[in-house]
Design a protein around this motif. Sequence first.
Motif, PDB file in Angstrom:
ATOM      1  N   LYS A   1      69.622 -18.627  -1.498  1.00 39.47           N
ATOM      2  CA  LYS A   1      68.546 -18.847  -0.298  1.00 39.47           C
ATOM      3  C   LYS A   1      66.976 -18.455  -0.850  1.00 39.47           C
ATOM      4  O   LYS A   1      66.479 -17.567  -0.777  1.00 39.47           O
ATOM      5  CB  LYS A   1      68.489 -17.928   1.173  1.00 39.47           C
ATOM      6  N   SER A   2      66.632 -19.425  -1.732  1.00 37.77           N
ATOM      7  CA  SER A   2      65.345 -19.194  -2.479  1.00 37.77           C
ATOM      8  C   SER A   2      64.247 -20.051  -2.663  1.00 37.77           C
ATOM      9  O   SER A   2      63.265 -19.630  -3.562  1.00 37.77           O
ATOM     10  CB  SER A   2      65.631 -18.802  -4.080  1.00 37.77           C
ATOM     11  N   GLU A   3      64.315 -21.162  -1.880  1.00 34.56           N
ATOM     12  CA  GLU A   3      63.124 -22.020  -1.876  1.00 34.56           C
ATOM     13  C   GLU A   3      61.795 -21.723  -1.673  1.00 34.56           C
ATOM     14  O   GLU A   3      60.786 -21.883  -2.297  1.00 34.56           O
ATOM     15  CB  GLU A   3      63.489 -23.160  -1.044  1.00 34.56           C
ATOM     16  N   ASN A   4      61.644 -20.584  -0.535  1.00 30.18           N
ATOM     17  CA  ASN A   4      60.315 -20.063  -0.273  1.00 30.18           C
ATOM     18  C   ASN A   4      59.716 -19.331  -1.366  1.00 30.18           C
ATOM     19  O   ASN A   4      58.695 -19.321  -1.777  1.00 30.18           O
ATOM     20  CB  ASN A   4      60.542 -19.336   1.007  1.00 30.18           C
ATOM     21  N   GLN A   5      60.516 -18.303  -2.032  1.00 23.90           N
ATOM     22  CA  GLN A   5      60.290 -17.446  -3.045  1.00 23.90           C
ATOM     23  C   GLN A   5      59.909 -18.415  -4.327  1.00 23.90           C
ATOM     24  O   GLN A   5      58.804 -18.072  -4.947  1.00 23.90           O
ATOM     25  CB  GLN A   5      61.228 -16.252  -3.325  1.00 23.90           C
ATOM     26  N   HIS A   6      60.680 -19.334  -4.546  1.00 19.30           N
ATOM     27  CA  HIS A   6      60.270 -20.229  -5.765  1.00 19.30           C
ATOM     28  C   HIS A   6      59.154 -20.790  -5.425  1.00 19.30           C
ATOM     29  O   HIS A   6      58.385 -20.673  -6.389  1.00 19.30           O
ATOM     30  CB  HIS A   6      61.449 -21.318  -5.790  1.00 19.30           C
ATOM     31  N   GLN A   7      58.758 -21.438  -4.510  1.00 16.95           N
ATOM     32  CA  GLN A   7      57.535 -22.195  -4.409  1.00 16.95           C
ATOM     33  C   GLN A   7      56.476 -21.334  -4.363  1.00 16.95           C
ATOM     34  O   GLN A   7      55.313 -21.783  -4.962  1.00 16.95           O
ATOM     35  CB  GLN A   7      57.499 -23.064  -2.974  1.00 16.95           C
TER      36      GLN A   7
ATOM     37  N   GLU B   1      51.689 -20.108  -7.119  1.00 18.40           N
ATOM     38  CA  GLU B   1      50.550 -18.869  -7.680  1.00 18.40           C
ATOM     39  C   GLU B   1      50.513 -18.993  -9.158  1.00 18.40           C
ATOM     40  O   GLU B   1      49.522 -18.633  -9.646  1.00 18.40           O
ATOM     41  CB  GLU B   1      51.311 -17.520  -7.099  1.00 18.40           C
ATOM     42  N   ALA B   2      51.524 -19.145  -9.964  1.00 15.12           N
ATOM     43  CA  ALA B   2      51.578 -19.134 -11.200  1.00 15.12           C
ATOM     44  C   ALA B   2      50.491 -20.187 -11.800  1.00 15.12           C
ATOM     45  O   ALA B   2      49.894 -20.051 -12.782  1.00 15.12           O
ATOM     46  CB  ALA B   2      52.927 -19.311 -11.934  1.00 15.12           C
ATOM     47  N   MET B   3      50.852 -21.341 -11.009  1.00 17.07           N
ATOM     48  CA  MET B   3      49.892 -22.405 -11.564  1.00 17.07           C
ATOM     49  C   MET B   3      48.408 -22.202 -11.207  1.00 17.07           C
ATOM     50  O   MET B   3      47.682 -22.316 -12.007  1.00 17.07           O
ATOM     51  CB  MET B   3      50.239 -23.756 -10.893  1.00 17.07           C
ATOM     52  N   LYS B   4      48.104 -21.601  -9.957  1.00 17.90           N
ATOM     53  CA  LYS B   4      46.761 -21.050  -9.772  1.00 17.90           C
ATOM     54  C   LYS B   4      46.339 -19.852 -10.940  1.00 17.90           C
ATOM     55  O   LYS B   4      45.004 -20.076 -11.193  1.00 17.90           O
ATOM     56  CB  LYS B   4      46.724 -20.803  -8.345  1.00 17.90           C
ATOM     57  N   ASP B   5      47.224 -19.140 -11.152  1.00 17.68           N
ATOM     58  CA  ASP B   5      46.924 -17.935 -12.150  1.00 17.68           C
ATOM     59  C   ASP B   5      46.431 -18.750 -13.628  1.00 17.68           C
ATOM     60  O   ASP B   5      45.532 -18.095 -14.204  1.00 17.68           O
ATOM     61  CB  ASP B   5      47.885 -17.185 -12.145  1.00 17.68           C
ATOM     62  N   PHE B   6      46.737 -19.757 -13.942  1.00 15.49           N
ATOM     63  CA  PHE B   6      46.418 -20.321 -15.090  1.00 15.49           C
ATOM     64  C   PHE B   6      45.261 -21.504 -14.788  1.00 15.49           C
ATOM     65  O   PHE B   6      44.948 -22.274 -15.772  1.00 15.49           O
ATOM     66  CB  PHE B   6      47.853 -21.190 -15.755  1.00 15.49           C
ATOM     67  N   GLY B   7      44.717 -21.458 -13.777  1.00 15.22           N
ATOM     68  CA  GLY B   7      43.560 -22.261 -13.290  1.00 15.22           C
ATOM     69  C   GLY B   7      44.044 -23.650 -12.833  1.00 15.22           C
ATOM     70  O   GLY B   7      43.103 -24.612 -12.737  1.00 15.22           O
ATOM     71  N   ILE B   8      44.990 -24.066 -12.536  1.00 16.06           N
ATOM     72  CA  ILE B   8      45.524 -25.241 -11.775  1.00 16.06           C
ATOM     73  C   ILE B   8      45.470 -24.923 -10.435  1.00 16.06           C
ATOM     74  O   ILE B   8      46.231 -24.910  -9.649  1.00 16.06           O
ATOM     75  CB  ILE B   8      47.021 -25.437 -12.357  1.00 16.06           C
ATOM     76  N   THR B   9      44.268 -25.207 -10.107  1.00 12.93           N
ATOM     77  CA  THR B   9      43.820 -24.724  -8.668  1.00 12.93           C
ATOM     78  C   THR B   9      44.125 -25.815  -7.506  1.00 12.93           C
ATOM     79  O   THR B   9      44.358 -25.621  -6.381  1.00 12.93           O
ATOM     80  CB  THR B   9      42.284 -24.473  -8.376  1.00 12.93           C
TER      81      THR B   9
ATOM     82  N   LYS C   1      55.086 -16.030 -16.454  1.00 12.21           N
ATOM     83  CA  LYS C   1      54.057 -15.382 -15.354  1.00 12.21           C
ATOM     84  C   LYS C   1      54.683 -15.743 -14.042  1.00 12.21           C
ATOM     85  O   LYS C   1      54.785 -15.075 -12.998  1.00 12.21           O
ATOM     86  CB  LYS C   1      52.878 -16.300 -15.286  1.00 12.21           C
ATOM     87  N   MET C   2      55.544 -16.858 -13.902  1.00 10.42           N
ATOM     88  CA  MET C   2      56.286 -17.334 -12.733  1.00 10.42           C
ATOM     89  C   MET C   2      57.499 -16.203 -12.492  1.00 10.42           C
ATOM     90  O   MET C   2      57.586 -15.868 -11.150  1.00 10.42           O
ATOM     91  CB  MET C   2      56.928 -18.560 -13.022  1.00 10.42           C
ATOM     92  N   THR C   3      58.110 -15.754 -13.318  1.00  7.66           N
ATOM     93  CA  THR C   3      59.249 -14.629 -13.426  1.00  7.66           C
ATOM     94  C   THR C   3      58.523 -13.556 -12.754  1.00  7.66           C
ATOM     95  O   THR C   3      59.130 -12.689 -11.871  1.00  7.66           O
ATOM     96  CB  THR C   3      59.664 -14.785 -14.611  1.00  7.66           C
ATOM     97  N   GLU C   4      57.328 -13.137 -13.549  1.00 13.27           N
ATOM     98  CA  GLU C   4      56.670 -11.919 -12.881  1.00 13.27           C
ATOM     99  C   GLU C   4      56.390 -11.940 -11.428  1.00 13.27           C
ATOM    100  O   GLU C   4      56.739 -10.910 -10.549  1.00 13.27           O
ATOM    101  CB  GLU C   4      55.659 -11.593 -13.649  1.00 13.27           C
TER     102      GLU C   4
END
Length: 226
Positions: free
Chosen positions: A17-23, A28-36, A77-80
């Motif tokens: 049951k992980s879809e919410n955490q995954h997304q 957030e990882a994308m945004k952290d790399f400037g993919i806003t 980053k996503m794992t963190e």
Amino acid sequence: MKKENLIVFDIDDTLTKSENQHQKAYVEAMKDFGITKVNQDWKSYKNMTDSYILKRNYEDNFNTTFSLSFIPEFEEKMTELLLSLTKTKEILGAGEVVDFFMKETDYAICFATGSLLKPALIKLEQADINFVPNLVEASNNLFTREEIVSSAIQKAKSYFQVEEFKNIISVGDGIWDLRTAKNLGVNFLGIRNKNLSDFKEEGIKSHIEDWTRFNFQKVKTELQII
């Protein structure tokens, strides 16, 4: 018991049951790399995989060609971020079903996920699902679900020393899982009711609401597997 058949499990919202955490971690990882600017209409993508969706958004935001060499840094980053969220739990009964196939049937198991690998392994571990890391295929180096499922099947053949499996059943909760199974010519079992109307439109043969409703003999009958 010799394994002559194969079950290919999707992971997110099929076993865990992980879809919410995954997304959340993924976006957030994308945004952290400037993919806003992230297109979160997931069904609009040609391929429902982390690598492909990352590629599309990376190229749209930076107007430059995406390279798979970016994946390891992004995955870290996503794992963190995933580890900072609520721990993943199993879809009720999933762990028991995985153990059932391994211990009581002639069905081998493997895992095919559109997720990146490290987050996928964490979700399985947190949900206490038994798995062999070598039998998990993810999207780190593959863009399509068909490639991922095909690679998982090959890993299972090698691990269980089987030249060809008599029957293969792919299990998933998404309409993309059903379409992938059709494209590869393997059986499909749908789980959960989230996409049930889409499943029915595409003529699904076997579906369960959750693993507590799982009856393997009924599934085999519906899929016309002897």
